[in-house]
Design an enzyme around this catalytic site. Structure first.
Site, PDB file in Angstrom:
ATOM      1  N   ASN A  11       0.834  -1.205   0.000  1.00 39.98           N
ATOM      2  CA  ASN A  11       0.000   0.000   0.000  1.00 39.98           C
ATOM      3  C   ASN A  11       0.863   1.247   0.000  1.00 39.98           C
ATOM      4  O   ASN A  11       1.955   1.251   0.579  1.00 39.98           O
ATOM      5  CB  ASN A  11      -0.842   0.092   1.288  1.00 39.98           C
ATOM      6  CG  ASN A  11      -1.833  -1.035   1.418  1.00 39.98           C
ATOM      7  OD1 ASN A  11      -2.385  -1.510   0.428  1.00 39.98           O
ATOM      8  ND2 ASN A  11      -2.067  -1.471   2.646  1.00 39.98           N
ATOM      9  N   GLY A  39       1.881  -1.193   3.671  1.00 42.32           N
ATOM     10  CA  GLY A  39       1.163  -2.442   3.355  1.00 42.32           C
ATOM     11  C   GLY A  39       1.740  -3.526   4.245  1.00 42.32           C
ATOM     12  O   GLY A  39       2.967  -3.676   4.303  1.00 42.32           O
ATOM     13  N   GLY A 251       3.933  -3.754  14.450  1.00 44.83           N
ATOM     14  CA  GLY A 251       3.514  -5.162  14.481  1.00 44.83           C
ATOM     15  C   GLY A 251       4.120  -5.939  13.313  1.00 44.83           C
ATOM     16  O   GLY A 251       4.511  -7.108  13.463  1.00 44.83           O
ATOM     17  N   ASP A 252       4.226  -5.295  12.154  1.00 44.89           N
ATOM     18  CA  ASP A 252       4.823  -5.965  10.979  1.00 44.89           C
ATOM     19  C   ASP A 252       6.295  -6.283  11.240  1.00 44.89           C
ATOM     20  O   ASP A 252       6.803  -7.328  10.822  1.00 44.89           O
ATOM     21  CB  ASP A 252       4.712  -5.070   9.740  1.00 44.89           C
ATOM     22  CG  ASP A 252       3.265  -4.779   9.389  1.00 44.89           C
ATOM     23  OD1 ASP A 252       2.405  -5.642   9.650  1.00 44.89           O
ATOM     24  OD2 ASP A 252       2.992  -3.684   8.860  1.00 44.89           O
TER      25      ASP A 252
END
Ligand code: RIB
Length: 305
Positions: A11, A39, A251-252
């Site tokens: 994204n 993204g 978090g990614d």
């Protein structure tokens, strides 16, 4: 050497900082606009690659200016993008992000991320996958494609890691193909109906996730660190102490670093501690992929901590 294959979203993140979220019908002045590649899929791929592990991304962008930019940027971090399809007639995924008090609220337009079919992912895995490789995915691509891809990867003997974000329940025959599931508190509450707010509810939530048939369940708890259950073993890791300015991609980062640590054979508790440290560094910086630390930065941070 094993590698990580990420199937997921790319994204363009358009982000504005504000004092609060605007009400309906209100125009609220914000500041510090930022457009930057994001993204969940691409961020996680960048996190794995910056952690020093060979990474391939399977995904799709629109044939537009954002798509070109996203591809170039992800590749610049060392991620192999041969399996990212440039789709005509559909826009690149967009995330509109409102940053308030270091936390974020995200509105998504999936665009090309939803254009990949199960056959597209299967063909990419035919070319790339080997038994023992890690397959990492999230829920920003088409739901049916994602479910089929999880089953396909499991059938190939890959180690399947799923970040159920945004939260969606999965069919039982998909849950049972997952080796490691990772969710944050709110995703956990949405999926298993228990908000992990203390030790009791945390154990209950981990039990419920394990009962779905996954090998290992991990719940990230923001400032509370993270917790995992694997079989009968329970693990805890503290959060890194940082001044959080933007939690986008934090978090990614946790997911990517956890997968890289798995490839490197690191024990689970050490892997969680390292993933927490890396996630903390990301939260202390503004932006998504550009905020994700390299392995050397995580090493230095952990030495100092
Ligand atoms: O997890 C953070 C990501 O979620 C952002 O980069 C945004 O693109 C959304 O997909």
């Amino acid at each position: 050497m094993k590698k990580v294959i990420v199937f997921g979203s790319l994204n363009m993140d358009l982000t504005i900082e504000a004092d609060r979220v605007p009400y309906g019908g209100e125009t609220l002045p914000g500041r510090n606009f930022l457009s930057n590649p994001g993204g969940k899929g691409a961020n996680q791929a960048v996190a794995v690659s910056k952690a020093g592990v060979r990474t391939h991304l399977v995904g799709s962008v629109g044939a537009d200016v954002f798509g070109d930019l996203l591809l170039a940027r992800v590749a610049s971090y060392g991620v192999q993008c041969d399996e990212v399809i440039l789709r005509e007639g559909v826009g690149t995924g967009i995330a509109m992000i409102c940053r308030v008090d270091g936390d974020n609220r995200i509105l998504l337009s999936a665009g090309a991320n939803h254009s990949l079919s199960a056959a597209d992912v299967k063909e990419a895995l035919d070319r790339l996958a080997e038994p023992g490789d890690v397959f990492l995915t999230q829920m920003e691509c088409d739901y049916a494609t994602t479910c089929a891809a999880i089953q396909d990867a499991h059938g190939r003997g890959m180690y399947v890691v799923v970040n159920v974000a945004p939260p969606r329940d999965l069919p039982q025959d998909v849950w049972s193909c997952i080796d490691l599931v990772c969710v944050n508190e709110t995703e956990c509450a949405a999926i298993c109906g228990v908000l992990p707010e203390d030790d009791g509810t945390l154990r209950q939530a981990l039990d419920l996730l394990i009962k779905r048939g996954v090998g290992c369940a991990v719940v990230t708890l923001g400032a509370g660190g993270s917790a995992a259950r694997e079989g009968t073993r329970l693990y805890r890791a503290p959060a890194a102490r940082v001044n959080a300015v933007d939690t986008t991609a934090s978090g990614d980062t946790y997911l990517g670093v956890l997968c890289a640590a798995y490839v490197n054979g690191m024990p689970m508790e050490d892997a969680m501690r390292r993933a927490s440290a890396a996630a903390g560094i990301t939260a202390s910086r503004v932006g998504a992929q550009r905020a994700i630390p390299t392995a050397a930065e995580v090493d230095a941070f952990m030495r100092e901590a």
